[in-house]
Design a protein around this motif. Sequence first.
Motif, short mmCIF file in Angstrom:
data_model
loop_
_atom_site.label_atom_id
_atom_site.label_comp_id
_atom_site.label_asym_id
_atom_site.label_seq_id
_atom_site.Cartn_x
_atom_site.Cartn_y
_atom_site.Cartn_z
N TYR A 173 -8.22 47.25 0.26
CA TYR A 173 -8.00 46.53 -0.93
C TYR A 173 -8.62 44.98 -0.98
O TYR A 173 -9.12 44.44 -2.00
CB TYR A 173 -6.71 46.88 -1.47
N TRP A 174 -8.35 44.52 0.06
CA TRP A 174 -8.26 42.88 -0.04
C TRP A 174 -10.02 42.75 0.07
O TRP A 174 -10.38 41.50 -0.40
CB TRP A 174 -7.62 42.37 1.39
N GLU A 175 -10.52 43.47 0.84
CA GLU A 175 -11.86 43.35 0.93
C GLU A 175 -13.00 43.71 -0.35
O GLU A 175 -13.90 43.10 -0.51
CB GLU A 175 -12.21 44.09 2.16
N ILE A 176 -12.36 44.68 -1.00
CA ILE A 176 -13.25 45.07 -2.12
C ILE A 176 -12.91 44.53 -3.43
O ILE A 176 -13.61 44.47 -4.44
CB ILE A 176 -13.16 46.77 -1.94
N ASP A 177 -11.79 44.10 -3.71
CA ASP A 177 -11.33 43.63 -5.00
C ASP A 177 -12.17 42.68 -5.66
O ASP A 177 -12.06 41.38 -4.87
CB ASP A 177 -9.69 43.29 -4.99
N ARG A 178 -12.89 42.77 -6.64
CA ARG A 178 -13.51 41.64 -7.17
C ARG A 178 -14.85 41.17 -6.29
O ARG A 178 -14.96 40.01 -6.41
CB ARG A 178 -12.59 40.58 -7.94
N GLY A 179 -15.33 42.07 -5.46
CA GLY A 179 -16.27 41.53 -4.62
C GLY A 179 -15.86 40.90 -3.17
O GLY A 179 -16.63 40.45 -2.64
N GLY A 180 -14.57 41.17 -2.97
CA GLY A 180 -13.94 40.30 -1.72
C GLY A 180 -13.55 39.08 -1.78
O GLY A 180 -13.35 38.40 -2.95
N PRO A 181 -12.94 38.53 -0.73
CA PRO A 181 -11.95 37.28 -0.87
C PRO A 181 -13.05 36.10 -1.29
O PRO A 181 -12.65 34.95 -1.63
CB PRO A 181 -11.55 37.24 0.75
N PHE A 182 -14.20 36.11 -0.81
CA PHE A 182 -15.24 34.89 -0.90
C PHE A 182 -15.41 35.00 -2.79
O PHE A 182 -15.54 34.19 -3.01
CB PHE A 182 -16.48 35.12 -0.45
N ALA A 183 -15.63 36.21 -3.18
CA ALA A 183 -16.07 36.18 -4.28
C ALA A 183 -14.92 35.89 -5.40
O ALA A 183 -15.04 35.43 -6.66
CB ALA A 183 -16.55 37.74 -4.68
N ARG A 184 -13.70 35.84 -4.84
CA ARG A 184 -12.35 35.54 -5.68
C ARG A 184 -12.21 34.13 -5.56
O ARG A 184 -11.27 33.71 -6.50
CB ARG A 184 -11.23 36.45 -5.20
N MET A 185 -12.70 33.13 -4.83
CA MET A 185 -12.57 31.98 -4.75
C MET A 185 -13.26 31.32 -5.86
O MET A 185 -14.55 31.17 -5.53
CB MET A 185 -13.01 31.55 -3.02
N PRO A 186 -12.36 30.29 -6.48
CA PRO A 186 -13.02 29.87 -7.63
C PRO A 186 -14.20 28.70 -7.23
O PRO A 186 -14.99 28.20 -7.87
CB PRO A 186 -12.00 29.28 -8.42
N GLU A 187 -13.94 28.07 -6.15
CA GLU A 187 -14.80 26.95 -5.54
C GLU A 187 -16.15 27.55 -5.06
O GLU A 187 -17.12 26.67 -4.77
CB GLU A 187 -13.92 26.05 -4.24
N HIS A 188 -16.41 28.79 -5.00
CA HIS A 188 -17.49 29.10 -4.57
C HIS A 188 -18.31 29.90 -5.81
O HIS A 188 -17.75 30.37 -6.58
CB HIS A 188 -17.37 30.35 -3.71
N GLU A 189 -19.62 29.53 -5.83
CA GLU A 189 -20.47 30.14 -6.98
C GLU A 189 -20.73 31.44 -6.77
O GLU A 189 -21.89 31.79 -6.56
CB GLU A 189 -21.65 29.28 -7.08
#
Length: 223
Positions: free
Chosen positions: A128-144
């Motif tokens: 769940y942690w890996e796929i939700d909204r594309g993964g943890p990196f994709a959920r980080m607002p500081e990354h584009e």
Amino acid sequence: MTKVRKAPAASSRHTRRWPASLAVLVALGLQLAVPPQVMGTPRWIMPAIGVALLVPLVWTNPFHLKRDEVWLRWIEVVLLAGLVVVNAVYLASLIVLLASGDTADGKVLVKAALLIWVTNVVAFALWYWEIDRGGPFARMPEHEHEEERADLLFPQMTVELPGWERWIPGFTDYLFVAFTAATAFSPTDTMPLTARVKTLMGIQSGISLLTIAVVAARAVNVL
């Protein structure tokens, strides 16, 4: 004139990788404790493969998520798929063992059921942690990253509470989702939205239900 309140910065807890890495190590370690009665292959094979897959993950992002690599996500997905498959094979072997009547040791059954159930929770929490909204990196607002649809609807996403405006789920939140799905055999406070998460949650609940209803119930009768 209404004063516009600036939203607080998102917590950095969701960028931590070490809780997920620790969970992987726990799940792999549990494979070594599976009773030999329910294991048809050498018990070191799965932990060895898992550690080999875990090394590049820890090497590039040991404590916090700093580098996003597509191949790293594929490695983790392969690892998680292997954990789930091997865990399901252990459960099937245990059910066959019960059906054949070859074991009357209640302690072995309880130990096997507990290890299978815990591994089930850890593996799906990581998934769940890996796929939700594309993964943890994709959920980080500081990354584009291109914003993806949410796979899980957390309560914090449905209400406006002071201090929770930019809340982002961390690994502990996904671990709680996996734990409740394994105990209630259904969603509780967090709802699955996409077909892929509904499928994963259905598989997890099925494994948990069989583990508790078949194996644990038989173990109690034997004891």
